[in-house]
Design a protein around this motif. Sequence first.
Motif, mmCIF file in Angstrom:
data_model
loop_
_atom_site.group_PDB
_atom_site.id
_atom_site.type_symbol
_atom_site.label_atom_id
_atom_site.label_comp_id
_atom_site.label_asym_id
_atom_site.label_seq_id
_atom_site.Cartn_x
_atom_site.Cartn_y
_atom_site.Cartn_z
ATOM 1 N N ILE A 1 -73.429 -8.847 -27.986
ATOM 2 C CA ILE A 1 -72.673 -9.994 -27.427
ATOM 3 C C ILE A 1 -73.181 -11.285 -28.070
ATOM 4 C CG2 ILE A 1 -72.194 -11.346 -25.348
ATOM 5 C CD1 ILE A 1 -72.549 -8.681 -23.759
ATOM 6 N N ARG A 2 -74.516 -11.418 -28.131
ATOM 7 C CA ARG A 2 -75.078 -12.641 -28.737
ATOM 8 C C ARG A 2 -74.679 -12.755 -30.207
ATOM 9 N NH1 ARG A 2 -80.096 -11.149 -26.077
ATOM 10 N NH2 ARG A 2 -80.044 -12.149 -24.038
ATOM 11 N N ALA A 3 -74.746 -11.643 -30.911
ATOM 12 C CA ALA A 3 -74.414 -11.666 -32.343
ATOM 13 C C ALA A 3 -72.954 -12.075 -32.537
ATOM 14 C CB ALA A 3 -74.677 -10.307 -32.971
ATOM 15 N N ARG A 4 -72.085 -11.614 -31.639
ATOM 16 C CA ARG A 4 -70.662 -11.940 -31.776
ATOM 17 C C ARG A 4 -70.429 -13.444 -31.651
ATOM 18 N NH1 ARG A 4 -67.027 -13.573 -33.129
ATOM 19 N NH2 ARG A 4 -64.822 -13.045 -33.029
ATOM 20 N N MET A 5 -71.252 -14.112 -30.834
ATOM 21 C CA MET A 5 -71.029 -15.533 -30.571
ATOM 22 C C MET A 5 -71.857 -16.446 -31.482
ATOM 23 S SD MET A 5 -68.727 -14.919 -28.606
ATOM 24 C CE MET A 5 -68.165 -16.601 -28.368
ATOM 25 N N GLU A 6 -72.578 -15.857 -32.420
ATOM 26 C CA GLU A 6 -73.334 -16.676 -33.379
ATOM 27 C C GLU A 6 -72.391 -17.340 -34.383
ATOM 28 O OE1 GLU A 6 -76.201 -14.235 -35.314
ATOM 29 O OE2 GLU A 6 -77.582 -14.355 -33.610
#
Length: 251
Positions: free
Chosen positions: A118-123
């Motif tokens: 999830i974090r990687a998607r929003m980077e």
Amino acid sequence: MKYTLDTIPVLDSYKTGCECPLCQLRVHCEDQYVDSMLGAAYMEPDCRVKTNEIGFCTRHFELMYNRRNRLGLALMTHTHMQEVIKSLEGVLANPGSSKHGLFGMRGKQTGDSVPQKIRARMEGCVICEQIDNSIKRYAYTIAQLYFTNSEFKKLFDQSKGFCLPHLALVMEFADETLSGKQADEFKKALAELEMQNLKRIEGELEWFTLKFDYRNADKPWGNSQDAVERSINKLMGACVGEEAQMPAHND
Ligand SMILES: [Zn+2]
Ligand SMILES: [Zn+2]
């Protein structure tokens, strides 16, 4: 990546005598990119594909939100959100299925846990990318002009150095793009200039604190009235006070 010289904006920025010419150029670029993102740029198919995929950081969402074009922001956010939903569908379909690694680490080292995905998607941020590219081009230009443009060399020698993040960047570009001998000469001049100016600002900041002593109340401020802002900006890159201020907009 190959960079091209961008001499005029660099010279203009140096002529203002600011604390960090790259910070000044950064604020200017940022203002332009935020504007164009809500104007012409997001209508271009290439740009839409990128904004849908990458989106924006919180700072740049906030800056766009503070401009008036709410429909443009809504359209961009909507199609970005559709992409995010599409790519998270698989990730969120089975949030309990991540493998228990050694010692119950739940895939911590491999970067494949659901929270990590999830974090990687929003980077990432389209505007940060654009600013980064421009600032690298300007840093490249500065390193090159020092040996090729006598007007620039004069301005550089009388300048106030850079903020520390931009100092590091310019040194990197000197190493990457100048010959060994020129890189050493440039970095030596730059390091001396920077140290002089760090000490100057440190003195200005000290005088700011001493002005609070009643015995100094009637003594002149000198350059110290905005020393707190300039010190923070010198250390971290322009983030407070006038140096970080974008032009007023009534769009
Ligand atoms: Zn800077
Ligand atoms: Zn950003």
